[in-house]
Design a protein around this motif. Structure first.
Motif, short mmCIF file in Angstrom:
data_model
loop_
_atom_site.label_atom_id
_atom_site.label_comp_id
_atom_site.label_asym_id
_atom_site.label_seq_id
_atom_site.Cartn_x
_atom_site.Cartn_y
_atom_site.Cartn_z
N ALA A 90 0.84 -1.20 0.00
CA ALA A 90 0.00 0.00 0.00
C ALA A 90 0.88 1.24 0.00
O ALA A 90 1.83 1.34 0.76
N LEU A 91 0.52 2.17 -0.85
CA LEU A 91 1.18 3.47 -0.88
C LEU A 91 0.19 4.49 -0.35
O LEU A 91 -1.01 4.42 -0.64
N PRO A 92 0.67 5.47 0.40
CA PRO A 92 -0.24 6.54 0.82
C PRO A 92 -0.72 7.32 -0.40
O PRO A 92 0.02 7.47 -1.36
N ALA A 93 -1.92 7.79 -0.36
CA ALA A 93 -2.48 8.56 -1.48
C ALA A 93 -1.79 9.93 -1.57
O ALA A 93 -1.43 10.51 -0.55
N GLY A 94 -1.61 10.38 -2.77
CA GLY A 94 -1.11 11.73 -3.01
C GLY A 94 0.32 11.98 -2.58
O GLY A 94 0.64 13.05 -2.11
N GLU A 95 1.19 10.98 -2.76
CA GLU A 95 2.58 11.18 -2.35
C GLU A 95 3.36 12.04 -3.35
O GLU A 95 4.50 12.40 -3.09
N GLU A 99 3.68 9.52 -12.31
CA GLU A 99 2.85 8.32 -12.56
C GLU A 99 3.69 7.07 -12.84
O GLU A 99 3.45 6.02 -12.26
N ARG A 102 5.41 5.90 -9.70
CA ARG A 102 4.42 5.31 -8.77
C ARG A 102 4.07 3.90 -9.20
O ARG A 102 4.03 2.98 -8.37
N GLU A 106 4.79 0.57 -7.04
CA GLU A 106 3.69 -0.35 -6.69
C GLU A 106 4.03 -1.78 -7.11
O GLU A 106 3.77 -2.74 -6.38
#
Length: 153
Positions: A90-95, A99, A102, A106
């Motif tokens: 899981a990645l925190p949203a809005g890091e 794209e 990210r 992931e």
């Protein structure tokens, strides 16, 4: 990887039950006292383990908790996920990563998580139990010690 106190208590309680090696239910109060764990908190943990099919519970004066399966069949992953939920990347949203970065991150985290899941699934409660000293135990500094078997890879 750091285990939460809740997972640590869950493992401690399941290992205590595995060491008993009995089908006789063990009360939460005894597990808590012997393991020096807070009883009310442990009760919540044990209920979670029952809900996930790791432990069985028996009500009444002679009631308590037992392992639902043998220690050879219960994995470290099962205990962790019963308490913490599924092990997922899981990645925190809005890091703020681009794209493409990210997506690659992931993918890397998904691969690492899958390896971790396989390794944790391979470690069974039986691997974590203390081994009784064997007659072939080595002597180190005048004291007898038994080397533990290796964990699966």
């Amino acid at each position: 990887m750091k285990l939460s106190r809740t997972v640590s208590y869950a493992l401690q309680a399941t290992l205590q039950l595995a060491q008993c090696g009995s089908d006789t239910p063990v009360p939460c109060s005894r597990l808590a006292a012997e393991g020096k764990m807070p009883e009310r908190f442990l009760l919540q943990i044990l209920r979670n383990l029952v809900a996930h099919g790791i432990l069985g519970s028996t009500r009444g004066v002679e009631g308590g908790y037992t392992l639902e399966r043998s220690p050879e069949e219960i994995s470290l992953l099962q205990v962790i996920e019963a308490i913490e939920g599924p092990l997922t990347p899981a990645l925190p949203a809005g890091e703020g990563l681009p794209e493409e970065s990210r997506i690659r991150l992931e993918q890397a985290l998904a691969e690492v998580t899958e390896v971790a899941r396989r390794e944790l699934e391979a470690v069974k409660l039986a691997h974590l139990l203390p081994r009784p000293p064997s007659p072939e135990a080595r002597t180190v500094g005048g004291a007898s010690s038994s080397l533990p078997e290796e964990l699966p890879h």
